[in-house]
Scaffold this motif. Structure first.
Motif, PDB file in Angstrom:
ATOM      1  N   TYR A   1     -11.405  -2.335   5.104  1.00  0.00           N
ATOM      2  CA  TYR A   1     -10.188  -2.960   5.614  1.00  0.00           C
ATOM      3  C   TYR A   1      -9.258  -1.942   6.271  1.00  0.00           C
ATOM      4  O   TYR A   1      -8.485  -2.289   7.174  1.00  0.00           O
ATOM      5  N   MET A   2      -9.342  -0.699   5.826  1.00  0.00           N
ATOM      6  CA  MET A   2      -8.568   0.334   6.503  1.00  0.00           C
ATOM      7  C   MET A   2      -9.032   0.472   7.959  1.00  0.00           C
ATOM      8  O   MET A   2      -8.207   0.544   8.891  1.00  0.00           O
TER       9      MET A   2
ATOM     10  N   GLY B   1      -5.433   4.294   0.979  1.00  0.00           N
ATOM     11  CA  GLY B   1      -4.219   3.523   0.782  1.00  0.00           C
ATOM     12  C   GLY B   1      -3.099   3.984   1.695  1.00  0.00           C
ATOM     13  O   GLY B   1      -2.374   3.168   2.290  1.00  0.00           O
TER      14      GLY B   1
ATOM     15  N   LYS C   1     -11.662  -1.070   0.276  1.00  0.00           N
ATOM     16  CA  LYS C   1     -10.446  -0.502   0.866  1.00  0.00           C
ATOM     17  C   LYS C   1     -10.756   0.233   2.171  1.00  0.00           C
ATOM     18  O   LYS C   1     -10.015   0.117   3.164  1.00  0.00           O
ATOM     19  N   LYS C   2     -11.866   0.959   2.205  1.00  0.00           N
ATOM     20  CA  LYS C   2     -12.205   1.712   3.406  1.00  0.00           C
ATOM     21  C   LYS C   2     -12.516   0.784   4.579  1.00  0.00           C
ATOM     22  O   LYS C   2     -12.116   1.050   5.718  1.00  0.00           O
TER      23      LYS C   2
ATOM     24  N   PHE D   1     -12.712  -4.751  -4.063  1.00  0.00           N
ATOM     25  CA  PHE D   1     -11.968  -4.622  -2.817  1.00  0.00           C
ATOM     26  C   PHE D   1     -12.499  -3.428  -2.027  1.00  0.00           C
ATOM     27  O   PHE D   1     -12.526  -2.291  -2.512  1.00  0.00           O
TER      28      PHE D   1
ATOM     29  N   ASP E   1       0.095   3.029  -3.098  1.00  0.00           N
ATOM     30  CA  ASP E   1      -1.272   3.542  -3.241  1.00  0.00           C
ATOM     31  C   ASP E   1      -1.321   4.941  -2.641  1.00  0.00           C
ATOM     32  O   ASP E   1      -1.206   5.123  -1.438  1.00  0.00           O
TER      33      ASP E   1
ATOM     34  N   LEU F   1      -7.205  -9.615   3.971  1.00  0.00           N
ATOM     35  CA  LEU F   1      -6.736  -8.486   3.176  1.00  0.00           C
ATOM     36  C   LEU F   1      -5.894  -8.958   1.994  1.00  0.00           C
ATOM     37  O   LEU F   1      -6.018  -8.438   0.877  1.00  0.00           O
TER      38      LEU F   1
ATOM     39  N   ARG G   1      -7.308  -7.844  -1.727  1.00  0.00           N
ATOM     40  CA  ARG G   1      -6.813  -6.507  -2.053  1.00  0.00           C
ATOM     41  C   ARG G   1      -6.637  -6.302  -3.558  1.00  0.00           C
ATOM     42  O   ARG G   1      -6.611  -5.151  -4.028  1.00  0.00           O
TER      43      ARG G   1
ATOM     44  N   PHE H   1       0.816  -1.215   0.000  1.00  0.00           N
ATOM     45  CA  PHE H   1       0.000   0.000   0.000  1.00  0.00           C
ATOM     46  C   PHE H   1       0.851   1.267   0.000  1.00  0.00           C
ATOM     47  O   PHE H   1       0.285   2.369  -0.059  1.00  0.00           O
TER      48      PHE H   1
ATOM     49  N   LEU I   1      -3.825   2.887   5.205  1.00  0.00           N
ATOM     50  CA  LEU I   1      -3.497   1.469   5.368  1.00  0.00           C
ATOM     51  C   LEU I   1      -1.997   1.277   5.536  1.00  0.00           C
ATOM     52  O   LEU I   1      -1.548   0.479   6.372  1.00  0.00           O
TER      53      LEU I   1
END
Length: 867
Positions: A156-157, A79, A153-154, A151, A74, A142, A146, A71, A82
């Motif tokens: 898993y963040m 990103g 992302k928010k 995915f 990203d 994740l 990913r 990440f 993360l």
């Protein structure tokens, strides 16, 4: 569990995968450099992994390194967050590993014995390892998602940030443990010795962020089935607080709609749920705790055991009249000087024969609420047994089962403030069938209305009543075992100590489930677990403790006033109690007092249920027992479920005010008509003179006078009468209804809050737990059995203690078992893993809880000598 070899193999695979991804990342960096793009910050190579990391910690550390490298490329907001979360997570992994290794060196020194490893230090090692395992699972999810198109992302963040914060808070707790180790290193006790206090402990360390324990990671330390129950209870608590703190004029439909709305809100937003739960635990009063826990006392929940529970033949609620009686004193009793004097006064008319039986006076419970209130007990039995209360006559072909040799005397838990025998009936039914003996469960009075020692007095009185009337409970009482969970276990020990003190027959065994034996603020490692306990939050535990052990002055004053009023009515002439226009409460008090003032030598000849009682038995404790008289044959009855109404625990209020007559009612109406002008805008005040016109302010800057009230009201009616007014009124009504249904109401603490704090109530920063220790707890052995003298503890019967490795009362059980073992008493300690405090109430929802209940049955069978 995964063995070390498998974990090492998984670590090698993860390392190899990390090397491959790292090479791809370097190639992409070269391409980006050629194209003129800014290269991301370099990530530490694999060789920087600390060598001292344990296997699982190393696996999570490597996974965090790999995700941080991924990440780092990203450049979106999520990103970058993360990437930063994984970098911070690595620091906490290294810190947690170092602290755990330090604690593991000395944790075994505090075990009960080598065969029973368990104490608060080991519990936090277990919790830390569970946090690491939870983090590994998140990293695996994740890694698997990913690179997919969908995915999240928010999401898993937030998961990664929650795990990082969780491990940070656990590290703070581990640092507290090292301070406790320094305080007790020389004694080997789990309780801090000397002048060290809990306030001092929390002042030495950092403030613990409790939000992370009740959000996305709620119940991380438990299995899947228990975790689901705990999350449901957390959502229920948060949504129930919305209805509890809503406006009083909201109707049932509005409150129901709000509960459904907020339940979904707290389900979809774990962070909001965490803030709400911590907010409740820090600011809500004991009334909210009682109200939420008493949801289990609703009529629907009362009917549930008879529908889904194990079938039993007898389930009856009995009210014991409060009257003094006597019991034979046990032979090996060593009385104090005062007790010897009282004994000589009682037995002076019984002759000087050395073999004469001495008796003990059993007093009526009188603390706080005064004497005279009946005590409710519940009798459960898998079989109808001869002599049982209310069983009546049987046909020759349907004879009842002979009396049981043993009986179980049970005290329910609930933090001394909530629950009843009915809410514990599900597992008691299983126990009644498995143990094949009657169970007598006591519904003692609850705090804060009835603080210590009222509950103990009632439980001890019920136990003595059992000894006096065992034949009417379907047992010969050759063996009596006292059992209880949580607060009920504390009361069970108190009953045994009372028997030792008063010279009454001591129970033949004690079964204690997750029992608090030291009701005080002495810090211990396991007690820090309440900072993350989903069922027993720290604030709730402190409020329950304060309500029972250190009641407020207002409560004591109300109880004293109540006792004085009851005494005045009891001492008043009977003619003054005969008014036919008395209120319902006064009628109830008069009927109770009439039964109490009846002739104690008068026999009740209207019932033949107790015709077989001994001729020497003159007490009316059985004759006045509140049960329907069973005439003739009752063999067609399968079960007695006539007590399905909710049980409400509160002291009986008795009014001394004279009944209202027509003149007083007219006076009140005249007063309201004269002074209560507009309840929505003005206060009802009484003044000597009212000049005309009287001008008053409505609190909103608008002046209202007596002569224009009707004019203002008429304008509103005229405005509504038009079409535009009606449309506007309908829109306003719909808007107000939706706003009321979805509005969140703040929770107000015991102290005054500023307007800014009220507006941001759901975003308050977690405060230090040391603010909860603003009261003193008496050092009473009947309140804290751990403080009992060695002479008393050495007389306790065989004791079996069952506790849990993540229970805040774990150290209480371990230290109490150690003390009994040192005194040469027969004691057995069992520590179960993966179950929460109060698991016996979840036997129908979790297989793990059901297995724990079966383990309790085995221990009880050993105490009852059941073959």
């Amino acid at each position: 569990m995964i063995d070390a070899a498998s974990a090492e193999l998984a670590s090698h695979k993860l390392n190899a995968q990390f090397d491959d991804n790292l090479k791809l990342a370097h190639e992409e960096d070269k391409i980006n450099h050629v194209n003129g793009k800014e290269a991301p910050k370099p990530t530490p190579p694999l060789s920087d992994v600390p060598a001292e990391l344990q296997t699982s910690y190393r696996s999570l550390f490597v996974a965090c390194q790999e995700h941080a490298a991924f990440f780092a490329k990203d450049h979106t907001e999520f990103g970058q967050r993360l990437h930063a979360a994984h970098i911070a997570w690595q620091d906490f992994i290294v810190l947690a590993n170092r602290l755990v290794l330090q604690i593991e060196v000395f944790a075994h020194e505090y075990d009960f014995d080598e065969q029973t490893p368990g104490n608060g230090y080991r519990s936090f090692v277990y919790v830390t390892n569970a946090c690491i395992s939870h983090g590994i699972n998140i990293c695996k999810q994740l890694l698997a998602t990913r690179n997919t198109m969908f995915f999240r992302k928010k999401v898993y963040m937030k998961e990664v940030e929650a795990c990082s914060q969780l491990l940070s808070s656990i590290c703070t707790c581990l640092q507290y443990l090292l301070i406790l180790r320094q305080w007790s290193a020389n004694t080997g006790d789990l309780f801090a010795c000397g002048s060290h206090t809990a306030e001092q402990l929390f002042e030495l360390g950092d403030t613990i962020n409790q939000y992370c324990f009740y959000g996305r990671c709620l119940g991380f330390q438990y299995g899947d089935s228990i975790r689901g129950i705990l999350r449901f209870l957390g959502i229920s608590m948060a949504s129930y607080s919305e209805s509890y703190y809503s406006r009083a004029d909201d109707g049932t439909i509005v409150k129901t709609t709000r509960s459904l709305w907020t339940s979904g809100k707290y389900l979809m937003n774990p962070e909001l749920r965490a803030r709400r739960i911590v907010n409740i635990s820090q600011n809500a009063k004991i009334d909210f705790c009682k109200s939420f826990w008493f949801l289990a006392e609703s009529e629907l929940m009362h009917k549930l055991p008879s529908i889904v529970g194990t079938s039993i033949k007898v389930n009856r609620l009995i009210e014991l009249p409060a009257e003094p009686f006597q019991l034979p004193r046990r032979k090996n009793f060593k009385a104090s000087e005062q007790q010897q004097q009282n004994s000589s006064d009682v037995n002076q008319n019984q002759g000087n024969d050395e073999d004469a039986i001495q008796f003990v006076d059993i007093p009526v419970p009188s603390a706080h609420l005064g004497p005279g209130l009946p005590i409710s007990v519940r009798l459960l039995s898998a079989k109808r047994r001869s002599g049982m209360l209310g069983e009546g006559r049987y046909r020759g072909w349907d004879k009842p089962t002979p009396p049981s040799r043993s009986i179980l005397f049970h005290c329910h838990g609930g933090g001394f403030v909530a629950q009843s025998s009915k809410s514990h009936e599900l597992y008691l039914r299983d126990w009644a069938v498995a143990l094949d003996c009657p169970i007598l469960s006591v519904d003692y009075s609850l705090a804060p209305e009835a603080p210590f020692p009222r509950a103990l007095q009632e439980v001890f009185y019920a136990y003595c009543w059992l000894l006096k009337n065992a034949e009417h409970l379907g047992t010969t009482a050759e063996r009596i075992v006292c059992a209880g969970d949580s607060a009920g276990a504390n009361l069970s020990i108190g009953v045994a100590l009372k028997c030792i003190e008063q010279g009454v027959r001591i129970p033949d065994g004690l079964f204690l489930a997750y029992c608090p034996t030291l009701v005080s603020f002495v810090p211990s490692p396991a007690r820090l677990l309440c900072l993350m306990d989903p069922l027993l939050p720290f604030g709730f535990m402190m409020r329950c403790l304060r309500a029972y052990a250190a009641p407020a002055k207002e409560t004591l004053q109300l109880n004293a006033k109540h006792v004085e009023e009851v005494a005045q009515i009891r001492n008043a002439p009977k003619s003054s109690l005969g008014s036919a226009t008395s209120s319902r409460r006064t009628s109830l008090a008069r009927s109770t007092l009439t039964s109490l003032e009846a002739n104690p030598d008068e026999d009740d000849e209207s019932s033949d249920t107790f015709a077989s009682a001994s001729a020497s038995y003159h007490s009316q404790a059985v004759e006045r027992t509140d049960l329907p008289n069973s005439e003739g044959d009752n063999s067609s009855c399968v079960s007695f479920e006539d007590d399905s109404q909710p049980i409400v625990h509160y002291p009986v209020e008795i009014s001394l005010d004279p009944p209202k007559d027509l003149e007083s009612a007219a006076y009140i109406d005249q007063f309201l008509d004269k002074y209560l002008i507009d309840t929505a805008t003005m206060e009802a005040t009484e003044e000597t003179t009212l000049p005309a016109p009287q001008v008053k302010s409505n609190g909103l800057g608008k002046i209202i006078s007596d002569e224009n009230i009707l004019v203002e009201t008429g304008r509103d009616l005229i405005a509504i009468d038009t079409l535009q007014g009606r449309w506007q009124e309908a829109v306003n009504n719909i808007t107000n209804t939706l706003s009321r249904c979805t509005k969140s109401y703040e929770i107000h603490g015991s102290s005054a809050l500023s307007p800014q704090d009220v507006r941001n109530m759901d975003a308050l920063i977690a405060r230090s737990p040391s603010e909860e220790f603003a009261f003193d707890v008496p050092k009473d052995p009947f309140l804290s059995p751990y403080w009992a003298t060695d002479d008393w503890l050495s007389q306790l019967p065989e004791t079996k203690i069952l506790t849990l490795n993540m229970d805040p009362c774990l150290d209480d059980c371990v230290m109490f078992a150690k003390k009994l073992k040192r005194l040469g008493r027969q004691v057995n300690l069992e520590i179960l893993e993966g179950l929460p405090h109060g698991f016996l109430n979840f036997t129908m929802l979790s297989n793990e809880a059901m297995d724990g209940s079966k383990h309790c049955i085995k221990l009880l069978q050993a105490l009852l000598k059941v073959t």
